[in-house]
Design an enzyme around this catalytic site. Structure first.
Site, PDB file in Angstrom:
ATOM      1  N   SER A 187     -26.901   1.759 -16.450  1.00  0.00           N
ATOM      2  CA  SER A 187     -28.135   2.476 -16.756  1.00  0.00           C
ATOM      3  C   SER A 187     -28.741   2.135 -18.107  1.00  0.00           C
ATOM      4  O   SER A 187     -29.944   2.294 -18.296  1.00  0.00           O
ATOM      5  CB  SER A 187     -27.890   3.986 -16.679  1.00  0.00           C
ATOM      6  OG  SER A 187     -26.922   4.390 -17.632  1.00  0.00           O
ATOM      7  N   LYS A 228     -32.399  11.721  -9.193  1.00  0.00           N
ATOM      8  CA  LYS A 228     -33.235  10.634  -9.698  1.00  0.00           C
ATOM      9  C   LYS A 228     -34.273  10.260  -8.632  1.00  0.00           C
ATOM     10  O   LYS A 228     -35.268  10.950  -8.488  1.00  0.00           O
ATOM     11  CB  LYS A 228     -32.360   9.459 -10.136  1.00  0.00           C
ATOM     12  CG  LYS A 228     -31.496   9.802 -11.357  1.00  0.00           C
ATOM     13  CD  LYS A 228     -30.646   8.655 -11.810  1.00  0.00           C
ATOM     14  CE  LYS A 228     -29.942   8.952 -13.135  1.00  0.00           C
ATOM     15  NZ  LYS A 228     -29.035  10.104 -13.102  1.00  0.00           N
ATOM     16  N   HIS A 236     -28.560   4.730 -10.202  1.00  0.00           N
ATOM     17  CA  HIS A 236     -29.767   3.998 -10.594  1.00  0.00           C
ATOM     18  C   HIS A 236     -30.101   2.893  -9.597  1.00  0.00           C
ATOM     19  O   HIS A 236     -30.672   1.860  -9.973  1.00  0.00           O
ATOM     20  CB  HIS A 236     -29.603   3.439 -12.007  1.00  0.00           C
ATOM     21  CG  HIS A 236     -29.609   4.497 -13.061  1.00  0.00           C
ATOM     22  ND1 HIS A 236     -30.772   5.025 -13.587  1.00  0.00           N
ATOM     23  CD2 HIS A 236     -28.579   5.161 -13.657  1.00  0.00           C
ATOM     24  CE1 HIS A 236     -30.457   5.948 -14.477  1.00  0.00           C
ATOM     25  NE2 HIS A 236     -29.140   6.051 -14.534  1.00  0.00           N
TER      26      HIS A 236
END
Length: 419
Positions: A206, A265, A234
């Site tokens: 990340s 996310k 991610h």
């Protein structure tokens, strides 16, 4: 009558209450010294206050007008997507605000099981278990799966939640150098006497936006009889042709055995995490994973939002496919302007600056120009590796990206980063 000695009058009575106050005062002094050290080092992390919903354009307390947001994990722009929001409202009305229970007592609703089924389908794995966060998913996995006769092999730059989760297990712990396959092979050879071997890596790291070499990791793991685990926080939703993640991007979905990821996310951005993998593992996690057993169930509105986000991705890859061109537009324009951008082809675009105070000051100056970014410094990244981490969203327009680049150029020239 006897006179009271003068020294007894002047000496405070050593009561438990006084000792308690002294302990608090001492602790306060220690804490304030530590806080002063953080401030002096230029690594203080303030919290800006957003006064609007999350999105590419936001309002920030203390700033006037519309602010461009380039630091959210809102990769697909689903945090405020009208269908996602409505699904949360519908779940709130039908199922209530929360369960007031853990899952195994009276905290499992049909919508929890529906989301778990859809996530397993999305990742093409046998089963899924939900957690309050992916941090909890990482904290709850390794202790259950691995015992003292096993070995875990972990990339040295794995996320803090992976590191903490591995610390909780009793397996032999081996670290290999970041994305170094020669070192991984050496550690695999060292672990050959172990009962089970698990290679653990972030799919995407990340802080730098670099993608793990999963093809090579899977090949070595097969050669030396190891399982493969990836954290896909991610990557889920936007990497790979259908947004399934790093394992799809690199063509190894059938060779990665366990995947942990987040709902916080790309998948709506609310909260929650999960593990997908073999059904016996998921069944055992339901019986023994402490963060699952001792944490309240995910609230129905959160589950409703995440379910709708997954449904949108199962129905179409259009949103995920829009990311690549926008990412490269930013990366190419920034590189041409003279900035150093770490990673490659990932919407995490770290603008490398080196100095912690410079990263913080430049981020403040960017906000004055109407662009919200944050400086990252030690201990989040290594000393001397401070950066401003830019994150591209499918919701950003080309005009948004160009405006961000222009602000970087203006600020960079001011501080002598570019000429």
């Amino acid at each position: 009558m006897f006179a009271t000695p003068t020294n007894c009058i002047l000496r405070p009575v050593a009561t438990a209450s006084n000792r308690g106050y002294a302990a608090i005062a001492q602790a306060r002094s220690v804490l304030e010294t530590e806080l002063d050290t953080i401030r002096a080092g230029g690594t203080w992390k303030g919290e800006r206050i957003i006064t609007s919903k999350q999105g590419p354009h936001i309002y920030v307390d203390g700033s006037s007008g519309d602010i461009l947001n380039f630091c959210a994990n809102n990769y697909l722009g689903l945090s405020s997507h009208p269908e996602v929001v409505q699904a949360g409202i519908d779940a709130l009305k039908q199922y209530g605000a929360g369960l007031s229970s853990v899952r195994f007592i009276c905290g499992t609703q049909n919508l929890h099981k529906d989301l778990e089924q859809k996530l397993a389908q999305f990742h093409e794995r046998e089963d899924c278990i939900l957690y309050a966060s992916c941090f909890d998913a990482n904290a709850g996995l390794f202790e259950v799966l691995l015992g003292p006769d096993d070995a875990v092999l972990s990339d040295e730059l794995n996320h803090a939640s992976i590191i903490d989760g591995i610390r909780l297990c009793r397996a032999k712990r081996l670290r290999y150098k970041h994305m170094d396959m020669n070192d991984l092979e050496a550690r695999l050879k060292e672990a050959q006497s172990s009962r089970l071997r698990l290679v653990v890596t972030d799919g995407v790291f990340s802080m730098d936006g670099d993608v793990a070499p999963l093809k090579e990791i899977c090949a070595l793991s097969a050669q030396y009889g190891a399982m493969v685990f990836i954290d896909e926080c991610h990557a889920t939703g936007f990497l790979g042709p259908r947004g399934r993640g790093t394992d799809e991007l690199l063509g190894v979905m059938d060779q990665v055995h366990i995947v942990n990821s987040t709902l916080g996310k790309a998948l709506g951005g609310a909260a929650g995490g999960y593990t997908v993998g073999p059904k016996p593992l998921i069944d055992l996690l339901r019986q023994r994973s402490r963060p699952y057993l001792f944490s309240n169930s995910l609230p129905p509105p959160v589950v409703g939002c995440a379910t709708k986000a997954v449904e949108l991705l199962l129905a179409s890859n259009e949103i995920a496919q829009s990311m690549a061109a926008k990412t490269m537009r930013f990366r190419n324009n920034m590189t041409q302007a003279g900035f150093t951008i770490s990673g490659s082809a990932h919407p995490i675009c770290p603008v490398m600056l080196g100095d912690a105070r410079l990263a913080s000051v430049m981020a403040d100056d960017m906000l004055k120009l109407g662009v919200y970014v944050i400086g990252f410094s030690f201990p989040v990244v290594p000393k001397g590796k401070a950066r401003i981490r830019v994150q591209i969203s499918a919701a950003h327009t080309d005009q948004d990206i160009d405006r961000c680049v222009d602000a970087f150029i203006q600020t960079g020239k001011k501080h002598g980063v570019v000429s």
